[in-house]
Design a protein around this motif. Structure first.
Motif: not given
Length: 66
Positions: A3-13, A42-56
């Protein structure tokens, strides 16, 4: 089942896999779908200001779905 799930960048692992491409505000591809995330991503996403992504995510089916 995947399933796809939107997740805030701060919760990515590390190890999670992108389900959708990530683009910047101009439409330039930053990271492609299917990319297994590493700590540096993860560091790059935070630097770019990406706040949410979709993961499997992998989930177990409910009894009603069997």
């Amino acid at each position: 089942m995947n399933n796809k799930q939107k997740l805030r960048t701060i919760y990515l692992v590390p190890g999670q896999v992108l389900a959708e491409d990530i683009h910047d505000r101009t439409g330039r591809l930053l990271m492609p779908a299917g990319l297994p995330l590493k700590e540096r991503h993860l560091r790059v996403l935070m630097t770019w200001g990406v706040t949410e992504v979709t993961i499997w995510t992998e989930t177990q089916p409910d009894n009603d779905e069997q």
